[in-house]
Design a protein around this motif. Structure first.
Motif, PDB file in Angstrom:
ATOM      1  N   VAL A 140       0.845  -1.199   0.000  1.00 23.65           N
ATOM      2  CA  VAL A 140       0.000   0.000   0.000  1.00 23.65           C
ATOM      3  C   VAL A 140       0.879   1.247   0.000  1.00 23.65           C
ATOM      4  O   VAL A 140       0.626   2.190  -0.754  1.00 23.65           O
ATOM      5  N   ARG A 141       1.938   1.258   0.829  1.00 21.94           N
ATOM      6  CA  ARG A 141       2.841   2.411   0.851  1.00 21.94           C
ATOM      7  C   ARG A 141       3.456   2.656  -0.521  1.00 21.94           C
ATOM      8  O   ARG A 141       3.553   3.800  -0.968  1.00 21.94           O
ATOM      9  N   ASP A 142       3.855   1.583  -1.202  1.00 20.89           N
ATOM     10  CA  ASP A 142       4.436   1.725  -2.549  1.00 20.89           C
ATOM     11  C   ASP A 142       3.427   2.305  -3.528  1.00 20.89           C
ATOM     12  O   ASP A 142       3.767   3.157  -4.351  1.00 20.89           O
ATOM     13  N   LYS A 143       2.186   1.883  -3.439  1.00 12.03           N
ATOM     14  CA  LYS A 143       1.146   2.410  -4.330  1.00 12.03           C
ATOM     15  C   LYS A 143       0.875   3.884  -4.038  1.00 12.03           C
ATOM     16  O   LYS A 143       0.690   4.683  -4.957  1.00 12.03           O
ATOM     17  N   LEU A 144       0.842   4.243  -2.766  1.00  9.99           N
ATOM     18  CA  LEU A 144       0.573   5.630  -2.389  1.00  9.99           C
ATOM     19  C   LEU A 144       1.719   6.563  -2.767  1.00  9.99           C
ATOM     20  O   LEU A 144       1.499   7.731  -3.071  1.00  9.99           O
ATOM     21  N   ARG A 145       2.922   6.042  -2.739  1.00 13.29           N
ATOM     22  CA  ARG A 145       4.098   6.872  -3.045  1.00 13.29           C
ATOM     23  C   ARG A 145       3.981   7.508  -4.427  1.00 13.29           C
ATOM     24  O   ARG A 145       4.348   8.671  -4.624  1.00 13.29           O
ATOM     25  N   ALA A 146       3.450   6.772  -5.384  1.00  5.95           N
ATOM     26  CA  ALA A 146       3.299   7.312  -6.747  1.00  5.95           C
ATOM     27  C   ALA A 146       2.414   8.553  -6.769  1.00  5.95           C
ATOM     28  O   ALA A 146       2.608   9.444  -7.590  1.00  5.95           O
ATOM     29  N   THR A 147       1.472   8.624  -5.830  1.00  7.10           N
ATOM     30  CA  THR A 147       0.586   9.789  -5.753  1.00  7.10           C
ATOM     31  C   THR A 147       1.281  10.963  -5.069  1.00  7.10           C
ATOM     32  O   THR A 147       1.334  12.066  -5.600  1.00  7.10           O
ATOM     33  N   TYR A 148       1.845  10.722  -3.879  1.00  3.01           N
ATOM     34  CA  TYR A 148       2.368  11.865  -3.130  1.00  3.01           C
ATOM     35  C   TYR A 148       3.694  12.393  -3.663  1.00  3.01           C
ATOM     36  O   TYR A 148       4.017  13.561  -3.464  1.00  3.01           O
ATOM     37  N   GLN A 207       4.335  13.234  -6.530  1.00  2.00           N
ATOM     38  CA  GLN A 207       4.013  14.214  -7.566  1.00  2.00           C
ATOM     39  C   GLN A 207       3.160  15.367  -7.030  1.00  2.00           C
ATOM     40  O   GLN A 207       2.728  16.215  -7.799  1.00  2.00           O
ATOM     41  N   ASP A 208       2.933  15.392  -5.720  1.00  2.00           N
ATOM     42  CA  ASP A 208       2.028  16.372  -5.113  1.00  2.00           C
ATOM     43  C   ASP A 208       2.822  17.287  -4.178  1.00  2.00           C
ATOM     44  O   ASP A 208       3.246  16.869  -3.098  1.00  2.00           O
ATOM     45  N   ALA A 209       3.007  18.524  -4.603  1.00  3.32           N
ATOM     46  CA  ALA A 209       3.823  19.465  -3.827  1.00  3.32           C
ATOM     47  C   ALA A 209       3.294  19.653  -2.408  1.00  3.32           C
ATOM     48  O   ALA A 209       4.079  19.712  -1.454  1.00  3.32           O
ATOM     49  N   ALA A 210       1.995  19.727  -2.233  1.00  2.00           N
ATOM     50  CA  ALA A 210       1.419  19.930  -0.896  1.00  2.00           C
ATOM     51  C   ALA A 210       1.747  18.758   0.024  1.00  2.00           C
ATOM     52  O   ALA A 210       2.065  18.953   1.202  1.00  2.00           O
ATOM     53  N   GLN A 211       1.687  17.544  -0.511  1.00  2.00           N
ATOM     54  CA  GLN A 211       1.998  16.382   0.319  1.00  2.00           C
ATOM     55  C   GLN A 211       3.490  16.300   0.631  1.00  2.00           C
ATOM     56  O   GLN A 211       3.882  15.903   1.729  1.00  2.00           O
ATOM     57  N   LEU A 212       4.322  16.720  -0.302  1.00  5.15           N
ATOM     58  CA  LEU A 212       5.761  16.749  -0.043  1.00  5.15           C
ATOM     59  C   LEU A 212       6.101  17.791   1.025  1.00  5.15           C
ATOM     60  O   LEU A 212       6.937  17.550   1.903  1.00  5.15           O
TER      61      LEU A 212
END
Length: 76
Positions: free
Chosen positions: A38-46, A48-53
């Protein structure tokens, strides 16, 4: 987490303190979401997301404040 992976917040240098703060953040995520898949799948989303970074950086900064205080801000 059964092992004693955090015997102390004391570090020799601020850089080691920052590395510890980063580890604290990573372990926190791992404990919150124990599934590596699940963490690996979520990583692809965050990743690329400046707010999450930025939010991730804030968590590390908060941990660094704690580690710095525990080390008396490396005075002495």
């Amino acid at each position: 987490m059964a092992e004693n992976w955090l015997p102390s917040l004391k570090t020799a240098t601020p850089q080691e303190g920052f590395e510890l703060a980063t580890k604290l953040a990573r372990v926190g995520v791992k404990l919150t979401q124990p599934s590596a898949d699940v963490r690996d799948k979520l990583r692809a989303t965050y990743e690329q997301d400046a707010a999450q970074l930025i939010a991730s950086s804030q968590v590390i900064a908060i941990h660094f404040q704690t580690v710095a205080a525990a080390n008396d801000y490396w005075r002495g």
